[in-house]
Motif scaffolding. Sequence first.
Motif, PDB file in Angstrom:
ATOM      1  N   LYS A  56       0.667  -1.187  -0.011  1.00 15.67           N
ATOM      2  CA  LYS A  56      -0.100  -0.094   0.028  1.00 15.67           C
ATOM      3  C   LYS A  56       0.878   1.274   0.032  1.00 15.67           C
ATOM      4  CE  LYS A  56      -4.025  -1.995   2.558  1.00 15.67           C
ATOM      5  NZ  LYS A  56      -3.299  -3.421   2.313  1.00 15.67           N
ATOM      6  N   VAL A  57       0.658   2.240  -0.833  1.00 20.63           N
ATOM      7  CA  VAL A  57       1.105   3.644  -0.967  1.00 20.63           C
ATOM      8  C   VAL A  57       0.124   4.632  -0.852  1.00 20.63           C
ATOM      9  CG1 VAL A  57       2.513   5.224  -2.068  1.00 20.63           C
ATOM     10  CG2 VAL A  57       3.159   2.460  -2.182  1.00 20.63           C
ATOM     11  N   SER A  58       0.159   5.501   0.112  1.00 24.01           N
ATOM     12  CA  SER A  58      -0.693   6.456   0.434  1.00 24.01           C
ATOM     13  C   SER A  58      -0.252   7.719   0.947  1.00 24.01           C
ATOM     14  CB  SER A  58      -1.740   6.076   1.716  1.00 24.01           C
ATOM     15  OG  SER A  58      -1.175   6.039   2.731  1.00 24.01           O
ATOM     16  N   VAL A  59      -0.686   9.023   0.124  1.00 25.42           N
ATOM     17  CA  VAL A  59      -0.190  10.186   0.458  1.00 25.42           C
ATOM     18  C   VAL A  59      -0.806  10.757   1.688  1.00 25.42           C
ATOM     19  CG1 VAL A  59       0.380  12.686  -0.411  1.00 25.42           C
ATOM     20  CG2 VAL A  59       0.698  10.501  -2.049  1.00 25.42           C
ATOM     21  N   LEU A  86      16.491   7.894  -4.218  1.00 24.32           N
ATOM     22  CA  LEU A  86      16.016   9.118  -4.329  1.00 24.32           C
ATOM     23  C   LEU A  86      17.101  10.269  -4.179  1.00 24.32           C
ATOM     24  CD1 LEU A  86      12.930   8.789  -2.102  1.00 24.32           C
ATOM     25  CD2 LEU A  86      12.996   9.789  -4.578  1.00 24.32           C
ATOM     26  N   ILE A  87      18.144   9.967  -3.346  1.00 26.42           N
ATOM     27  CA  ILE A  87      19.137  10.886  -2.832  1.00 26.42           C
ATOM     28  C   ILE A  87      20.352  11.042  -3.934  1.00 26.42           C
ATOM     29  CG2 ILE A  87      21.167  11.078  -1.345  1.00 26.42           C
ATOM     30  CD1 ILE A  87      19.335  10.276   0.916  1.00 26.42           C
ATOM     31  N   ALA A  88      20.610   9.766  -4.600  1.00 25.14           N
ATOM     32  CA  ALA A  88      21.841   9.468  -5.302  1.00 25.14           C
ATOM     33  C   ALA A  88      21.766   9.018  -6.806  1.00 25.14           C
ATOM     34  CB  ALA A  88      22.653   8.523  -4.567  1.00 25.14           C
ATOM     35  N   GLU A  89      20.549   8.561  -7.174  1.00 29.09           N
ATOM     36  CA  GLU A  89      20.565   7.898  -8.647  1.00 29.09           C
ATOM     37  C   GLU A  89      19.308   8.487  -9.413  1.00 29.09           C
ATOM     38  OE1 GLU A  89      21.560   4.018  -9.060  1.00 29.09           O
ATOM     39  OE2 GLU A  89      21.567   3.928  -6.884  1.00 29.09           O
ATOM     40  N   VAL A  90      18.518   9.399  -8.907  1.00 31.93           N
ATOM     41  CA  VAL A  90      17.464  10.030  -9.700  1.00 31.93           C
ATOM     42  C   VAL A  90      18.244  11.371 -10.406  1.00 31.93           C
ATOM     43  CG1 VAL A  90      15.284  11.673  -9.794  1.00 31.93           C
ATOM     44  CG2 VAL A  90      15.477   9.241  -8.392  1.00 31.93           C
ATOM     45  N   PRO A  91      18.326  11.482 -11.812  1.00 34.39           N
ATOM     46  CA  PRO A  91      19.095  12.373 -12.444  1.00 34.39           C
ATOM     47  C   PRO A  91      18.680  13.839 -12.430  1.00 34.39           C
ATOM     48  CG  PRO A  91      18.051  11.086 -14.087  1.00 34.39           C
ATOM     49  CD  PRO A  91      17.776  10.481 -12.728  1.00 34.39           C
ATOM     50  N   SER A  92      19.458  14.730 -12.429  1.00 37.65           N
ATOM     51  CA  SER A  92      19.255  16.231 -12.465  1.00 37.65           C
ATOM     52  C   SER A  92      20.187  16.950 -13.084  1.00 37.65           C
ATOM     53  CB  SER A  92      18.648  16.931 -11.081  1.00 37.65           C
ATOM     54  OG  SER A  92      19.947  16.833 -10.324  1.00 37.65           O
ATOM     55  N   PRO A 315       7.066  17.054  -5.892  1.00 36.05           N
ATOM     56  CA  PRO A 315       7.325  16.399  -4.888  1.00 36.05           C
ATOM     57  C   PRO A 315       6.676  15.042  -5.112  1.00 36.05           C
ATOM     58  CG  PRO A 315       6.690  18.377  -3.816  1.00 36.05           C
ATOM     59  CD  PRO A 315       6.751  18.580  -5.391  1.00 36.05           C
ATOM     60  N   GLU A 316       5.287  14.817  -5.823  1.00 35.92           N
ATOM     61  CA  GLU A 316       4.860  13.716  -5.915  1.00 35.92           C
ATOM     62  C   GLU A 316       5.324  13.099  -7.085  1.00 35.92           C
ATOM     63  OE1 GLU A 316       2.479  16.899  -8.069  1.00 35.92           O
ATOM     64  OE2 GLU A 316       3.414  16.589  -6.294  1.00 35.92           O
ATOM     65  N   SER A 317       6.034  13.636  -7.736  1.00 35.32           N
ATOM     66  CA  SER A 317       6.988  12.585  -9.023  1.00 35.32           C
ATOM     67  C   SER A 317       8.086  12.245  -8.739  1.00 35.32           C
ATOM     68  CB  SER A 317       7.117  13.692 -10.377  1.00 35.32           C
ATOM     69  OG  SER A 317       7.911  14.645 -10.061  1.00 35.32           O
ATOM     70  N   LEU A 318       8.618  12.251  -7.498  1.00 27.58           N
ATOM     71  CA  LEU A 318       9.935  11.859  -7.154  1.00 27.58           C
ATOM     72  C   LEU A 318       9.869  10.209  -6.946  1.00 27.58           C
ATOM     73  CD1 LEU A 318      11.418  14.766  -4.754  1.00 27.58           C
ATOM     74  CD2 LEU A 318      12.626  13.849  -6.852  1.00 27.58           C
ATOM     75  N   PHE A 319       9.108   9.962  -6.218  1.00 28.51           N
ATOM     76  CA  PHE A 319       9.085   8.419  -5.844  1.00 28.51           C
ATOM     77  C   PHE A 319       8.599   7.648  -7.028  1.00 28.51           C
ATOM     78  CE2 PHE A 319       6.584   4.764  -3.938  1.00 28.51           C
ATOM     79  CZ  PHE A 319       7.729   4.130  -3.485  1.00 28.51           C
ATOM     80  N   PRO A 320       7.796   7.926  -7.863  1.00 28.61           N
ATOM     81  CA  PRO A 320       7.965   7.293  -9.226  1.00 28.61           C
ATOM     82  C   PRO A 320       9.122   7.312 -10.060  1.00 28.61           C
ATOM     83  CG  PRO A 320       5.761   8.242  -9.001  1.00 28.61           C
ATOM     84  CD  PRO A 320       6.714   8.796  -7.937  1.00 28.61           C
ATOM     85  N   GLU A 321       9.671   8.418  -9.970  1.00 30.20           N
ATOM     86  CA  GLU A 321      11.222   8.456 -10.815  1.00 30.20           C
ATOM     87  C   GLU A 321      11.918   7.313  -9.982  1.00 30.20           C
ATOM     88  OE1 GLU A 321      12.236  10.071 -13.329  1.00 30.20           O
ATOM     89  OE2 GLU A 321      10.388  11.059 -13.602  1.00 30.20           O
ATOM     90  N   SER A 322      12.034   7.317  -8.744  1.00 30.20           N
ATOM     91  CA  SER A 322      12.812   6.282  -8.192  1.00 30.20           C
ATOM     92  C   SER A 322      12.560   4.919  -8.388  1.00 30.20           C
ATOM     93  CB  SER A 322      12.847   6.436  -6.752  1.00 30.20           C
ATOM     94  OG  SER A 322      11.675   6.174  -6.104  1.00 30.20           O
ATOM     95  N   ILE A 323      11.270   4.703  -8.757  1.00 30.13           N
ATOM     96  CA  ILE A 323      10.725   3.239  -9.167  1.00 30.13           C
ATOM     97  C   ILE A 323      11.292   2.915 -10.462  1.00 30.13           C
ATOM     98  CG2 ILE A 323       8.576   1.863  -9.782  1.00 30.13           C
ATOM     99  CD1 ILE A 323       7.364   3.276  -7.567  1.00 30.13           C
ATOM    100  N   LYS A 324      11.301   4.047 -11.365  1.00 31.90           N
ATOM    101  CA  LYS A 324      11.902   3.846 -12.674  1.00 31.90           C
ATOM    102  C   LYS A 324      13.344   3.396 -12.875  1.00 31.90           C
ATOM    103  CE  LYS A 324       8.866   7.227 -14.981  1.00 31.90           C
ATOM    104  NZ  LYS A 324       9.242   8.593 -15.953  1.00 31.90           N
ATOM    105  N   VAL A 325      14.138   3.950 -11.755  1.00 33.55           N
ATOM    106  CA  VAL A 325      15.679   3.726 -11.709  1.00 33.55           C
ATOM    107  C   VAL A 325      15.484   2.294 -11.288  1.00 33.55           C
ATOM    108  CG1 VAL A 325      17.720   4.210 -10.347  1.00 33.55           C
ATOM    109  CG2 VAL A 325      16.165   6.223 -11.233  1.00 33.55           C
TER     110      VAL A 325
END
Length: 369
Positions: A56-59, A86-92, A315-325
């Motif tokens: 379960k994931v809930s905001v 999130l800290i080290a591998e999501v690009p920016s 903020p809400e897009s960061l966790f989906p980005e980490s899932i992609k990685v």
Amino acid sequence: MASSSSSHLPPSAYNPRRHVGVHAERISDVASTEFPGHYPGEDHSWSLARFKENLKVSVKRLSQRSIEFDLVGVDASIANAFRRILIAEVPSIAIEDVFVWNNTSVIHDEVLAQRLGLIPLNVDPALFEFRLPGDIPYDRNTLVFQLDVECSRNRKGEIVNEYVKSGDLKWVPQGEQESVFGDVVPAATNKDIVLAKLRPGQVINMELHAIKGVGKEHAKWSPVATATYRLHPLILLNPSKPVPPQFAQKFASCFSPGVIKVSPDGQVSVDERHLRKETMSREVLRHKEFEGCVELKRIRDWFIFSVESEGPYTPESLFPESIKVMRSKIASIRSAAEALLADSQDLGSGAVTAAAGPDADGDVEMVSS
């Protein structure tokens, strides 16, 4: 023990197998026991259907720059993997190369370059490619900014351009970048970051090149200010030994505000709407009058994430980005495992055979058949 309050948590939250014990000087039951063979007659082999049912994931809170959400039903290794990604591998995108044409301020070139690199930019990394060492800069891997500020006095004697701020960065379009970005002008996400202070006659003139990167190479590419998690707290009151009414207010003050409710007749209960605010200070365990009245727990597979965005991501897009990685990592492992399996099948066909056995170090020499 059982909770004496009306529950806002799911009944499964009170399953003792999910609890980590919090004691005065130690913690207990850190590792999960739900694995095959631990409980006789129970099947705890991994099941995708069971995993989907429990996940379960809930905001819980969302603002312009931060998010708090619950991730339930995963092991700590998975939660920590997402935190590290999130800290080290999501690009920016961040400033990497600084070409100093003129700098007469009191700040050294190297110090100013370091400050410039830490400015978060509002550029979507998906629009850019990684620029590897030796690659030629062009419009798909490099973003160019100009910083040209001169401090002077106006006719009234007032100082002009006393502060050099992140808002003074001017984007210089390259190639097709102007049509790609459209109305979104690349700039700092916060235009009021002070970079330097100038006095009349001092000048800063620089050209800045920003490229795509990840936080494990340098912290300036980390898209988050913070990414942390904690286990959901749980307070279990002992109905067989209630808190003495004369100590009810003292008992409530041992916890975070709002967690413990006190009725007019001195009865205490847990307000589970505010239970997640509890910091588990263990203050209640210091007082002998409360010994045996309460147990402090944390739910082992219920993670409360707090993430602050400092880059182009909402903020809400960061966790989906980490899932992609994470998925890309799993795909790499899978392809490597399939290649290893194919090699082992080739070995089994007789093309290559092993020697008589491993040597003292466990190595096996492969020889042609």
